[in-house]
Design a protein around this motif. Sequence first.
Motif, PDB file in Angstrom:
ATOM      1  N   GLU A 152     -71.581 -22.742 -60.705  1.00 42.39           N
ATOM      2  CA  GLU A 152     -70.146 -22.864 -60.769  1.00 42.39           C
ATOM      3  C   GLU A 152     -69.746 -23.676 -59.610  1.00 42.39           C
ATOM      4  OE1 GLU A 152     -66.666 -22.159 -62.132  1.00 42.39           O
ATOM      5  OE2 GLU A 152     -67.901 -20.702 -62.657  1.00 42.39           O
TER       6      GLU A 152
ATOM      7  N   GLY B 146     -69.884 -25.228 -65.044  1.00 40.59           N
ATOM      8  CA  GLY B 146     -68.647 -24.631 -64.612  1.00 40.59           C
ATOM      9  C   GLY B 146     -68.126 -25.235 -63.376  1.00 40.59           C
TER      10      GLY B 146
ATOM     11  N   ALA C 197     -68.615 -24.977 -70.660  1.00 43.69           N
ATOM     12  CA  ALA C 197     -68.952 -24.422 -69.247  1.00 43.69           C
ATOM     13  C   ALA C 197     -70.016 -23.216 -69.442  1.00 43.69           C
ATOM     14  CB  ALA C 197     -67.790 -23.751 -68.599  1.00 43.69           C
TER      15      ALA C 197
ATOM     16  N   ASN D  96     -69.694 -19.685 -67.238  1.00 38.94           N
ATOM     17  CA  ASN D  96     -68.699 -20.116 -66.342  1.00 38.94           C
ATOM     18  C   ASN D  96     -67.454 -20.508 -66.966  1.00 38.94           C
ATOM     19  OD1 ASN D  96     -70.521 -19.420 -64.184  1.00 38.94           O
ATOM     20  ND2 ASN D  96     -71.720 -21.056 -64.722  1.00 38.94           N
ATOM     21  N   ASN D  97     -66.583 -21.062 -65.877  1.00 37.28           N
ATOM     22  CA  ASN D  97     -65.231 -21.528 -66.627  1.00 37.28           C
ATOM     23  C   ASN D  97     -65.225 -23.066 -66.087  1.00 37.28           C
ATOM     24  OD1 ASN D  97     -64.182 -19.041 -67.528  1.00 37.28           O
ATOM     25  ND2 ASN D  97     -63.904 -18.412 -65.226  1.00 37.28           N
TER      26      ASN D  97
END
Length: 200
Positions: free
Chosen positions: A124, A149, A175, A178-179
């Motif tokens: 991330e 991410g 991702a 994650n984002n």
Amino acid sequence: MDENVYILNDSITVAATDTLRLDNNATLQLNDLVCITVNGVADFCPADTANIENLNETDDLPLGLMVFDDETEGTAYGKFKNITFNGTGIAYGCTKGLHVDNCTFTNVKQPSQGAISYFRTGAENIVENSTFVENPVPAIGAGANCYVGVIFRNNYLYDNNSTNNNRPFISLTVAGENNVEIIGNTIVGAKRNMVGGIAV
């Protein structure tokens, strides 16, 4: 030569147990084909500013700064704040996320996937308050098989991928767990006919 200017003529590797720092107001110039490989911690957060740049404008570009996990350790990570990159950027391949804050990337030619290039899945990462201007490569990028991410917020981008091929300013893939969050950025093109803004 200014006492705060350092020239690196040969490639170096920083061990997994070590930390590499760049002094406040220092300029690090990389000679042709030079690579800094950090298997430990890249802690580049001067109080005011510091610079990393190519020494020469030749075809034999520096390979730049690579922060990668040692396969046996997996403890490497990087944090960059108040750094100006001119000509070379960051290749990042760690399970711990990269944090970039208030940095400037200009005329970056290496690594080829982006001024910040991600080579490891699962992390991330945060890129914020930074400027990407007139880079021949995208601002940030990752391979199609590398899920990354990224929180990418409050950045300014102008005329990235100035080589005008079929890649956008922000060139990421999915991702994973994650984002990918792209928030509050300013993206300004240069009327090139092959370059997009965002691809995820």
